[in-house]
Scaffold this motif. Sequence first.
Motif, PDB file in Angstrom:
ATOM      1  N   ILE A  24      35.413 -52.469 102.315  1.00  0.00           N
ATOM      2  CA  ILE A  24      35.083 -52.034 103.779  1.00  0.00           C
ATOM      3  C   ILE A  24      35.962 -50.377 103.750  1.00  0.00           C
ATOM      4  CG2 ILE A  24      37.312 -52.746 104.736  1.00  0.00           C
ATOM      5  CD1 ILE A  24      35.465 -53.427 107.287  1.00  0.00           C
ATOM      6  N   ASP A  25      35.509 -49.519 104.462  1.00  0.00           N
ATOM      7  CA  ASP A  25      36.112 -48.362 104.992  1.00  0.00           C
ATOM      8  C   ASP A  25      37.652 -48.544 105.041  1.00  0.00           C
ATOM      9  OD1 ASP A  25      35.172 -45.300 105.032  1.00  0.00           O
ATOM     10  OD2 ASP A  25      36.329 -45.807 106.811  1.00  0.00           O
ATOM     11  N   ASP A  26      38.330 -47.486 104.627  1.00  0.00           N
ATOM     12  CA  ASP A  26      39.820 -47.524 104.768  1.00  0.00           C
ATOM     13  C   ASP A  26      40.125 -47.247 106.098  1.00  0.00           C
ATOM     14  OD1 ASP A  26      39.425 -44.830 104.660  1.00  0.00           O
ATOM     15  OD2 ASP A  26      41.072 -44.528 103.220  1.00  0.00           O
ATOM     16  N   PHE A  27      39.139 -46.784 107.001  1.00  0.00           N
ATOM     17  CA  PHE A  27      39.342 -46.780 108.442  1.00  0.00           C
ATOM     18  C   PHE A  27      39.914 -48.225 109.137  1.00  0.00           C
ATOM     19  CE2 PHE A  27      37.795 -47.112 112.925  1.00  0.00           C
ATOM     20  CZ  PHE A  27      38.460 -46.140 113.626  1.00  0.00           C
ATOM     21  N   PHE A  28      39.492 -49.093 108.542  1.00  0.00           N
ATOM     22  CA  PHE A  28      39.786 -50.411 109.110  1.00  0.00           C
ATOM     23  C   PHE A  28      40.836 -51.161 108.371  1.00  0.00           C
ATOM     24  CE2 PHE A  28      35.192 -49.883 109.677  1.00  0.00           C
ATOM     25  CZ  PHE A  28      35.272 -49.990 111.122  1.00  0.00           C
ATOM     26  N   TYR A  29      41.579 -50.527 107.476  1.00  0.00           N
ATOM     27  CA  TYR A  29      42.763 -51.063 107.029  1.00  0.00           C
ATOM     28  C   TYR A  29      44.027 -51.238 107.794  1.00  0.00           C
ATOM     29  CZ  TYR A  29      41.225 -50.455 102.151  1.00  0.00           C
ATOM     30  OH  TYR A  29      40.638 -50.740 100.762  1.00  0.00           O
ATOM     31  N   PHE A  30      44.657 -52.096 107.663  1.00  0.00           N
ATOM     32  CA  PHE A  30      45.980 -52.333 108.396  1.00  0.00           C
ATOM     33  C   PHE A  30      46.962 -51.186 107.849  1.00  0.00           C
ATOM     34  CE2 PHE A  30      44.173 -56.561 107.965  1.00  0.00           C
ATOM     35  CZ  PHE A  30      44.115 -56.954 109.228  1.00  0.00           C
ATOM     36  N   PHE A  31      47.831 -50.989 109.062  1.00  0.00           N
ATOM     37  CA  PHE A  31      48.869 -49.885 108.792  1.00  0.00           C
ATOM     38  C   PHE A  31      50.273 -50.716 109.044  1.00  0.00           C
ATOM     39  CE2 PHE A  31      45.280 -47.233 109.440  1.00  0.00           C
ATOM     40  CZ  PHE A  31      45.342 -46.352 108.355  1.00  0.00           C
ATOM     41  N   PRO A  36      54.407 -50.997 115.381  1.00  0.00           N
ATOM     42  CA  PRO A  36      53.810 -52.072 115.426  1.00  0.00           C
ATOM     43  C   PRO A  36      53.885 -52.950 113.904  1.00  0.00           C
ATOM     44  CG  PRO A  36      51.914 -50.626 114.744  1.00  0.00           C
ATOM     45  CD  PRO A  36      53.094 -49.749 115.200  1.00  0.00           C
ATOM     46  N   GLY A  37      54.634 -52.272 112.951  1.00  0.00           N
ATOM     47  CA  GLY A  37      54.871 -52.675 111.564  1.00  0.00           C
ATOM     48  C   GLY A  37      56.333 -53.013 111.277  1.00  0.00           C
ATOM     49  N   ILE A  38      56.357 -52.407 110.143  1.00  0.00           N
ATOM     50  CA  ILE A  38      58.302 -52.455 109.481  1.00  0.00           C
ATOM     51  C   ILE A  38      58.600 -51.212 109.980  1.00  0.00           C
ATOM     52  CG2 ILE A  38      59.540 -52.357 107.600  1.00  0.00           C
ATOM     53  CD1 ILE A  38      57.292 -53.794 106.011  1.00  0.00           C
ATOM     54  N   LYS A  39      59.539 -51.087 111.311  1.00  0.00           N
ATOM     55  CA  LYS A  39      59.713 -49.999 111.847  1.00  0.00           C
ATOM     56  C   LYS A  39      60.593 -48.931 111.188  1.00  0.00           C
ATOM     57  CE  LYS A  39      59.456 -52.911 116.102  1.00  0.00           C
ATOM     58  NZ  LYS A  39      59.986 -53.360 117.131  1.00  0.00           N
ATOM     59  N   GLY A  40      61.196 -49.278 110.069  1.00  0.00           N
ATOM     60  CA  GLY A  40      62.071 -48.198 109.208  1.00  0.00           C
ATOM     61  C   GLY A  40      60.977 -47.271 108.239  1.00  0.00           C
ATOM     62  N   TYR A 145      62.656 -45.586 118.497  1.00  0.00           N
ATOM     63  CA  TYR A 145      61.455 -45.828 119.338  1.00  0.00           C
ATOM     64  C   TYR A 145      62.063 -46.276 120.592  1.00  0.00           C
ATOM     65  CZ  TYR A 145      59.377 -46.494 114.737  1.00  0.00           C
ATOM     66  OH  TYR A 145      58.992 -46.631 113.288  1.00  0.00           O
ATOM     67  N   ILE A 146      61.053 -45.702 121.755  1.00  0.00           N
ATOM     68  CA  ILE A 146      61.444 -46.078 123.027  1.00  0.00           C
ATOM     69  C   ILE A 146      60.119 -46.823 123.400  1.00  0.00           C
ATOM     70  CG2 ILE A 146      62.001 -45.139 125.292  1.00  0.00           C
ATOM     71  CD1 ILE A 146      63.224 -42.829 124.179  1.00  0.00           C
TER      72      ILE A 146
END
Length: 152
Positions: A24-31, A36-40, A145-146
């Motif tokens: 699938i196109d990398d537009f749909f990849y997870f970040f 929303p992920g590993i905040k560091g 982050y706030i």
Amino acid sequence: FNHINNIIFIELSSKLGFLSDKNIDDFFYFFGGGLPGIKGYTFYESTLTGSGLMVNSLYIRKLILDNNYFNFRDFINFNKLSIGLIGQFGSVYNDRLSLYLNDFKFSSGLELRAKGYLFYGYPAALTFEHHFAIGDSNETKGKSYIKLLFDF
């Protein structure tokens, strides 16, 4: 002396994601970085971008104020303040599962959270977090982050 000040709150959360089509196109990849992920890590961290994702978080919070400490004309009312420690780990999966299992990223952080009400009783929380990547020489600066949360 208030008995609730002796309580420690613990929250465990996991986030899993998998795409069935690896082409699938990398537009749909997870970040897997940022809020929303590993905040560091930054949101677009290239080593945390892929077709599968796993992020695990552990929050440990201690209530430090349990009374009405900020009130502005019945519009904003904060009545709880907590401090917390955060630990996270996770990775992304692209093609090889062995790389996924051996390339975990780690992050730790501090949190200050104010809980209360807006508009005569609508629940709200204002959170400030600061995170650091652990064991990664490329991520030397922390990320802040706030968040303003409603209806939680």
